[in-house]
Structure formats: structure tokens, C-alpha cells
Motif scaffolding. Structure first.
Motif, PDB file in Angstrom:
ATOM      1  N   LYS A  61      11.858 108.654  61.934  1.00 50.85           N
ATOM      2  CA  LYS A  61      11.272 107.401  61.456  1.00 50.85           C
ATOM      3  C   LYS A  61      11.891 106.929  60.148  1.00 50.85           C
ATOM      4  N   SER A  62      12.518 107.826  59.391  1.00 51.10           N
ATOM      5  CA  SER A  62      13.168 107.348  58.167  1.00 51.10           C
ATOM      6  C   SER A  62      14.451 106.580  58.517  1.00 51.10           C
ATOM      7  N   PHE A  63      15.097 106.980  59.611  1.00 49.97           N
ATOM      8  CA  PHE A  63      16.266 106.224  60.074  1.00 49.97           C
ATOM      9  C   PHE A  63      15.836 104.831  60.538  1.00 49.97           C
ATOM     10  N   TYR A  64      14.720 104.802  61.284  1.00 49.08           N
ATOM     11  CA  TYR A  64      14.189 103.502  61.715  1.00 49.08           C
ATOM     12  C   TYR A  64      13.905 102.614  60.506  1.00 49.08           C
ATOM     13  N   PHE A  65      13.283 103.234  59.493  1.00 40.50           N
ATOM     14  CA  PHE A  65      12.928 102.454  58.310  1.00 40.50           C
ATOM     15  C   PHE A  65      14.172 101.868  57.631  1.00 40.50           C
ATOM     16  N   ARG A  66      15.260 102.659  57.625  1.00 39.57           N
ATOM     17  CA  ARG A  66      16.503 102.161  57.031  1.00 39.57           C
ATOM     18  C   ARG A  66      17.005 100.934  57.790  1.00 39.57           C
TER      19      ARG A  66
END
Ligand SMILES: *Cc1c(COP(=O)(O)O)cnc(C)c1O
Length: 419
Positions: free
Chosen positions: A369-374
């Protein structure tokens, strides 16, 4: 400026906001000055293409002129009477004409109220107490719906069960989405009044029902004399005029609606078989009331919205734009060799990174989800607003035309290439 407003807001509101997902935009949410069509205009002077659309309701985009006129017309006739008004009859007739399971309807003020009432009706109708729901499905912010719920809570790593009495929690049984074996076991071993399900999961990112899942729920609930409740607060009038039930041709006993049927104003509704809806006060013994139930402004916005859906090619435009956006994203991600899953249906989709399959909440939570957030943040820099949370859905609308789509594709190309 958004930054100054945010500083003030932190003093006024818990976490600075009035609904948690809004705080997921970092370092602080942008404040919106005005909106029109597919665009949001921030107080900082930025214009953003909006793929959040109020988290679902704005299927005609912002300030659709026909809807706006109908709201103004109603506004000039008054906006609360404490007695019935013609416009509620009109909206009810429209909804009932399109939603296969709907014979009668009760209007309330939010999707939350709608599902809370549907569950109470199921208990009143069957004389049983327990409810079966699915891990990661979200049915609004009331106690019963919040047991193992999806949505923004997942983003903030907060259990949605905090503050809910054990007594309530113990009346809610949980199965994994797409797991019919679990459903059968629960129906066999427990006295279940109703099974409530999002026919398409739109609060854990987007997760589709596997072939046979909804049909299986229909058969099982029928054979155990349990009510099947479709929570169509997102899918109602988005998957088509007849909702997910028409799309999949599986007809529940009760349907909860909200979001699109209010055209962007607050609304909720429970619809279903007459013999069940008639259990509501004043004709029956299951209580519901509301100062703002069937308020004329939401009714007017809802009627106007459905009229536009009936006569214009909104579904085609919304589907085509979601298709173009998601296909471009797919192509670019594949080219880069990034592992992902993209789930899509009609005008809604979501991408999960680092996972090859997402068929239930447990798999969704394993995504990066941190990749998604990026990606969200980089898109925002390029002028495109997709949800800040992995566990929401990217929505398109009838105003996302080829011009908007082209601008979106340019942004997404830039973002993915530069990742
Ligand atoms: C948004 C939503 C709700 C809650 O509706 P509110 O109007 O926010 O209370 C309920 N069920 C589903 C499936 C939703 O997406």
C-alpha cells in the motif's frame, strides 16, 4: 491556502477531518474551493481531474447542469416540510421501476442508516438475531456493520470493532468473501436472520465476486430461510440502471441503496419485497423514523440524476474512460516489470501492487500500500486525483470524456515512467 486551513482544522477536528480517509492525503489534504464537471479546483489554485467523485455518488460529475437546476427548483419551493412531498413518490417509482428486487422502499439519510435498518428488518422478519457479513465488506459506520469492516480503517490500522459492545459483536458472524463453504457452515450451525454482502466489494479496493458466489448465496439463503441483503450503496445505478443484481441476475430479498440515488446529496434507502418493507412503522412493528428522511432536496437530485442516466449514454462514457485509464496503467506497469493485480468492472477499478491475485480482504491487505500511495501522490502532482487509500476505488463518470481521458493518460505515462 490548504496548509493554513489544515493547521486550524487540527485544532477543531479529531485528526483534522470529519471522515478519516480525507486525512490520508499527505502531508495534508487539499481544500476544495469549487468543482465543475470532472474537475476539482483547490484553494491553492490547482485544477485536478477527479477520479474519487465524492467516493462514489457523483456519477454525473460535479454540478451537472440538469441536476443543479432541479436542486435549485426544489430549493425555491422549500427544503423540508415534515410531511410527504410529490418528489419522494417520483424517486420511489423510478427506483422501483429499475431495481429488480424493489417492490417498496424506505428513504433514510445515509448508506449507514440503510444497512442498519435492513439488518433490523431481517431480524424482525425472521425472528432470529444473528447476521452474517464478509471480512472487509463495509456497510457504513454503525456497530453491526463495523465488525471486521473494510474501508479507511484498514488504511489507519485501526480495528473497526473498538467501542462496539461484545454483545453486538457476538451477533455478527464473519466469512471470507468468495467462500461459500464458510457461508453454508454458518447457516447450518447458527440462527442467521440475514446475510449482508457487497455484490462487488468496493471498500477494500475493488474485489469481484467469483463466478457462482452470488448465485450460491442466493441458493443457500433460500434453503435456510435467511434473508439475502445486497448492499448496493456503491453499485446501485453504477453497474447499470438495475444495479449489481441486474448485472449478475441474482435477486436479493432486500437491497440497500445510497450514494448515486441522491445525486451527490445525503441519502440512503432500503428496498425489497413488500411483505418485508411493510414490517416498518407505521404499517409494521419494526421501528424507523427520521427528521430528514426523504428530504426534498436529495429526492430532487436523485430524480434528476436517474433521468439523465435513463436518456444519456453515461454508462458507455464512464466505462470507456475507466477502461482506457486502467488499460494504459496495465500496459505501463507490465512494461516496467512491476508485479500487480488490476481489478475492474464497468466504471470502477483499483490496482494492487506486489500481489498476483486479490479475491478477498486478506489478499488485499497483502498488497504494497505504500507503493500505491506513491502512485497516488505522483498522480496528484500531475493533476489527477485518485484515492489516497489502497482500500478505496477509482471511479469514473459520465463527464470523463475523451479530452479528460487523454489528459489522464499523459499523466499516468509520466508517473509510471518516472517511478
Ligand atoms: C459508502 C457505503 C456505505 C455507507 O454509506 P454512507 O452514506 O457513507 O453512510 C454503506 N455501504 C457501502 C457498500 C458503501 O460503499
Amino acid at each position: 491556502m490548504s496548509e493554513n486551513l489544515w493547521k486550524e482544522a487540527l485544532k477543531l477536528f479529531a485528526g483534522g477531518v470529519n471522515s478519516p480517509v480525507r486525512a490520508a492525503v499527505k502531508p495534508y489534504p487539499f481544500y476544495v474551493e469549487k468543482a465543475e464537471g470532472a474537475y476539482l479546483y483547490t484553494v491553492d489554485g490547482k485544477r485536478l481531474i477527479d477520479y474519487v467523485l465524492g467516493y462514489g455518488p457523483l456519477f454525473l460529475g460535479h454540478r451537472h447542469p440538469y441536476v443543479e437546476n432541479k436542486i435549485i427548483e426544489q430549493l425555491q419551493k422549500g427544503w423540508l416540510y415534515g410531511t410527504p412531498s410529490p418528489i419522494e413518490v417520483k424517486l420511489a417509482e423510478k427506483i422501483i421501476s429499475h431495481i429488480p428486487s424493489a417492490q417498496k422502499i424506505r428513504f433514510v439519510n445515509s448508506g449507514t442508516e440503510a444497512t442498519m435498518l435492513a439488518l433490523r428488518l431481517a431480524r424482525g422478519y425472521t425472528g432470529r438475531e444473528k447476521i452474517l457479513k464478509f471480512n472487509g465488506n463495509y456497510h457504513g459506520a454503525h456497530d453491526y456493520g463495523l465488525v471486521e469492516a473494510g474501508s479507511a480503517a484498514t488504511e489507519f490500522n485501526v480495528s473497526t470493532s473498538n467501542g462496539i459492545p461484545a454483545l453486538v459483536r457476538n451477533t455478527v458472524e464473519i466469512c471470507e468473501y468468495n467462500d461459500l463453504g464458510c457461508v453454508e457452515k454458518k447457516l447450518k450451525n447458527e440462527d442467521i436472520a440475514g446475510v449482508i454482502v457487497e455484490p462487488i466489494m468496493g471498500n477494500m479496493g475493488l474485489i469481484l465476486p467469483e463466478k457462482g458466489f452470488l448465485e450460491g448465496l442466493r441458493e443457500l439463503t433460500r434453503s435456510y430461510n435467511t434473508l439475502l441483503i445486497f448492499d448496493e450503496v456503491i453499485t446501485g445505478f453504477r453497474l447499470g440502471l438495475s444495479g449489481a443484481q441486474g448485472y449478475f441476475n441474482v435477486i436479493p430479498d432486500l437491497t440497500t441503496l445510497g450514494k448515486i440515488i441522491g445525486g451527490g446529496l445525503p441519502i440512503g434507502a432500503v428496498a425489497g419485497k413488500s411483505e418485508i418493507i411493510d414490517l416498518l412503522t407505521p404499517s409494521g412493528k419494526v421501528f424507523n423514523a427520521g427528521t430528514f428522511n426523504a428530504n426534498p432536496l436529495s429526492m430532487a437530485a436523485g430524480v434528476a440524476t436517474i433521468e439523465v442516466l435513463e436518456r444519456e449514454k453515461v454508462y458507455d462514457t464512464a466505462r470507456d474512460s475507466a477502461n482506457a485509464f486502467s488499460e494504459e496503467l496495465k500496459t505501463l506497469l507490465e512494461k516496467k516489470g512491476i508485479t500487480f493485480t488490476l481489478n475492474r468492472v464497468e466504471s470502477m477499478f483499483q490496482v494492487f501492487f506486489g500481489v498476483r491475485e486479490v479475491k478477498n480482504a486478506t489478499q488485499a491487505k497483502q498488497s504494497d500500500k505504500s507503493f500505491y500511495f506513491r502512485v497516488h501522490q505522483k498522480m496528484l502532482e500531475q493533476g489527477v486525483f485518485i484515492p489516497p487509500s489502497q482500500f478505496e476505488v477509482i471511479f469514473s463518470s459520465g463527464v470523463h470524456n475523451s479530452h479528460i481521458v487523454n489528459a489522464t493518460l499523459e499523466a499516468v505515462k509520466k508517473v509510471i515512467t518516472e517511478l
